[in-house]
Design a protein around this motif. Sequence first.
Motif, PDB file in Angstrom:
ATOM      1  N   TYR A 202      36.461  32.997  41.346  1.00  0.00           N
ATOM      2  CA  TYR A 202      37.235  32.390  42.427  1.00  0.00           C
ATOM      3  C   TYR A 202      38.712  32.552  42.088  1.00  0.00           C
ATOM      4  O   TYR A 202      39.193  32.005  41.100  1.00  0.00           O
ATOM      5  N   TYR A 203      39.417  33.323  42.908  1.00  0.00           N
ATOM      6  CA  TYR A 203      40.810  33.668  42.640  1.00  0.00           C
ATOM      7  C   TYR A 203      41.742  32.994  43.657  1.00  0.00           C
ATOM      8  O   TYR A 203      41.377  32.813  44.818  1.00  0.00           O
ATOM      9  N   HIS A 204      42.974  32.728  43.205  1.00  0.00           N
ATOM     10  CA  HIS A 204      44.043  32.321  44.105  1.00  0.00           C
ATOM     11  C   HIS A 204      45.192  33.309  43.923  1.00  0.00           C
ATOM     12  O   HIS A 204      45.108  34.228  43.098  1.00  0.00           O
ATOM     13  N   PHE A 205      46.265  33.126  44.666  1.00  0.00           N
ATOM     14  CA  PHE A 205      47.370  34.074  44.569  1.00  0.00           C
ATOM     15  C   PHE A 205      48.017  34.075  43.187  1.00  0.00           C
ATOM     16  O   PHE A 205      48.760  34.990  42.853  1.00  0.00           O
ATOM     17  N   ARG A 272      46.107  41.327  40.105  1.00  0.00           N
ATOM     18  CA  ARG A 272      46.852  40.647  41.164  1.00  0.00           C
ATOM     19  C   ARG A 272      46.011  40.453  42.416  1.00  0.00           C
ATOM     20  O   ARG A 272      45.223  41.320  42.796  1.00  0.00           O
ATOM     21  N   VAL A 273      46.185  39.303  43.044  1.00  0.00           N
ATOM     22  CA  VAL A 273      45.613  39.009  44.356  1.00  0.00           C
ATOM     23  C   VAL A 273      46.740  39.099  45.373  1.00  0.00           C
ATOM     24  O   VAL A 273      47.840  38.597  45.148  1.00  0.00           O
ATOM     25  N   LEU A 274      46.455  39.749  46.507  1.00  0.00           N
ATOM     26  CA  LEU A 274      47.470  40.013  47.526  1.00  0.00           C
ATOM     27  C   LEU A 274      47.039  39.439  48.872  1.00  0.00           C
ATOM     28  O   LEU A 274      45.844  39.394  49.180  1.00  0.00           O
ATOM     29  N   SER A 356      38.496  37.272  28.608  1.00  0.00           N
ATOM     30  CA  SER A 356      39.572  37.167  29.585  1.00  0.00           C
ATOM     31  C   SER A 356      39.814  35.735  29.985  1.00  0.00           C
ATOM     32  O   SER A 356      38.937  34.899  29.910  1.00  0.00           O
ATOM     33  N   LYS A 357      41.020  35.488  30.418  1.00  0.00           N
ATOM     34  CA  LYS A 357      41.375  34.189  30.965  1.00  0.00           C
ATOM     35  C   LYS A 357      42.199  34.415  32.220  1.00  0.00           C
ATOM     36  O   LYS A 357      42.868  35.428  32.376  1.00  0.00           O
ATOM     37  N   ALA A 358      42.161  33.443  33.114  1.00  0.00           N
ATOM     38  CA  ALA A 358      42.940  33.555  34.341  1.00  0.00           C
ATOM     39  C   ALA A 358      44.413  33.546  33.997  1.00  0.00           C
ATOM     40  O   ALA A 358      44.891  32.678  33.284  1.00  0.00           O
ATOM     41  N   LYS A 359      45.164  34.502  34.466  1.00  0.00           N
ATOM     42  CA  LYS A 359      46.594  34.561  34.262  1.00  0.00           C
ATOM     43  C   LYS A 359      47.289  33.935  35.447  1.00  0.00           C
ATOM     44  O   LYS A 359      47.006  34.272  36.596  1.00  0.00           O
ATOM     45  N   ARG A 360      48.214  33.050  35.206  1.00  0.00           N
ATOM     46  CA  ARG A 360      48.899  32.370  36.285  1.00  0.00           C
ATOM     47  C   ARG A 360      50.263  32.997  36.531  1.00  0.00           C
ATOM     48  O   ARG A 360      51.046  33.196  35.611  1.00  0.00           O
ATOM     49  N   HIS A 361      50.549  33.298  37.771  1.00  0.00           N
ATOM     50  CA  HIS A 361      51.864  33.798  38.130  1.00  0.00           C
ATOM     51  C   HIS A 361      52.119  33.428  39.573  1.00  0.00           C
ATOM     52  O   HIS A 361      51.219  33.026  40.292  1.00  0.00           O
ATOM     53  N   LYS A 362      53.343  33.538  39.986  1.00  0.00           N
ATOM     54  CA  LYS A 362      53.694  33.103  41.332  1.00  0.00           C
ATOM     55  C   LYS A 362      53.137  34.065  42.374  1.00  0.00           C
ATOM     56  O   LYS A 362      53.052  35.274  42.134  1.00  0.00           O
TER      57      LYS A 362
END
Length: 366
Positions: A202-205, A272-274, A356-362
């Motif tokens: 489950y991904y977010h931006f 990246r999620v777009l 792997s771990k979820a990478k957080r970015h704006k």
Amino acid sequence: MAAAALTREGGEDAFRRLFRFYRQRDASDLRGVVDFSAPGAQVFRSQLSISSVSDQDAYRAGLQPVSQWKAYGLSGYPGFIFIPNPFLPGCQRHWVKQCLKLYPEKPNVCNLDLHMAPEKTTDLWGQSKEQLRRKGSSKWEPRSLLEKLRWVTLGYHYNWDTKKYSANHHTPFPSDLAFLSEQVAAACGFRGFQAQAGILNYYHFDSSLGIHVDESELDHSRPLLSFSFGQSSIFLLGGLKREEAPTAMFMHSGDIMVMSGFSRLLYHAVPRVLPNPEGTALPSCLDQALSSDLPVGSVIEHSSDEDWQVCAKYLQSSRINMTIRQVLAEGQKFPEESGTNGKGQAASEDSHHENSKAKRHKPNTV
């Protein structure tokens, strides 16, 4: 181009450099990203096994007849198959609802189990739907439990600590998802595929998926199937070593990816999620309603308007990916192990995959 130049620099391996490039908010140079909606020179048409799946079985799985699918391969990646959205109108909604409402339920395992009491994670949907329905556009609003969901495991539950599956941590695999997976695998020439394990991401931006290889399954002759829904993403497919520069490609809602043969054990990642390229809150393929006339034996169920409103609100800033695997060959058993608890728990709530771990970015727009 900037992305191509990065692969020639020293220091970090080529895969990591491109991963970091596409993860950056200002990585506006996306001309080198393969878009299967407008295939280029590296892309060729891939043949499917049309006779392996009857039109009736395709309909029952919510898919168009295989004769109407488009399938593509990539030069240099034997065994890789990309199928742009073959779903019938409205059928993606079923899988989105299952991933948010049904599949996170017990006895399946999710990242929230790591730090919450069992009674707190028994009904993530019920605890989240009102909060999601009321949710505005402010990024400062607290996230619902569903929005804090990072992964769910199905069937043989992957143990993120040992990077293994085990016989003593298994729950029934969802029958609808198994049927869908079997039809897609058969269409790609893998008749008899058995869906035995699933990892839902489950991904977010602000999410990404680290560089890894899916090698924990005991049978690598069977393909890895990937289904995407919601917002788009960039997927990187590399080589057998991280020193090999990966190929970047877009994945949009409804797209299916099959990694088999040589491509089954290649490094890959999602930097990246777009936002979907149509510029709308949701891709138009998710706006389509499901036909009221479903075939006999269909695994697809109608979603209520109320349920879909919750799903649609979630997907405005999210992407869901289902990866389905066959763990064991026919008649194969797990080797005897000592000293393992088989609980399949993860080392981190943000772990998405092996190593792997979820990478957080704006978030960013393109």
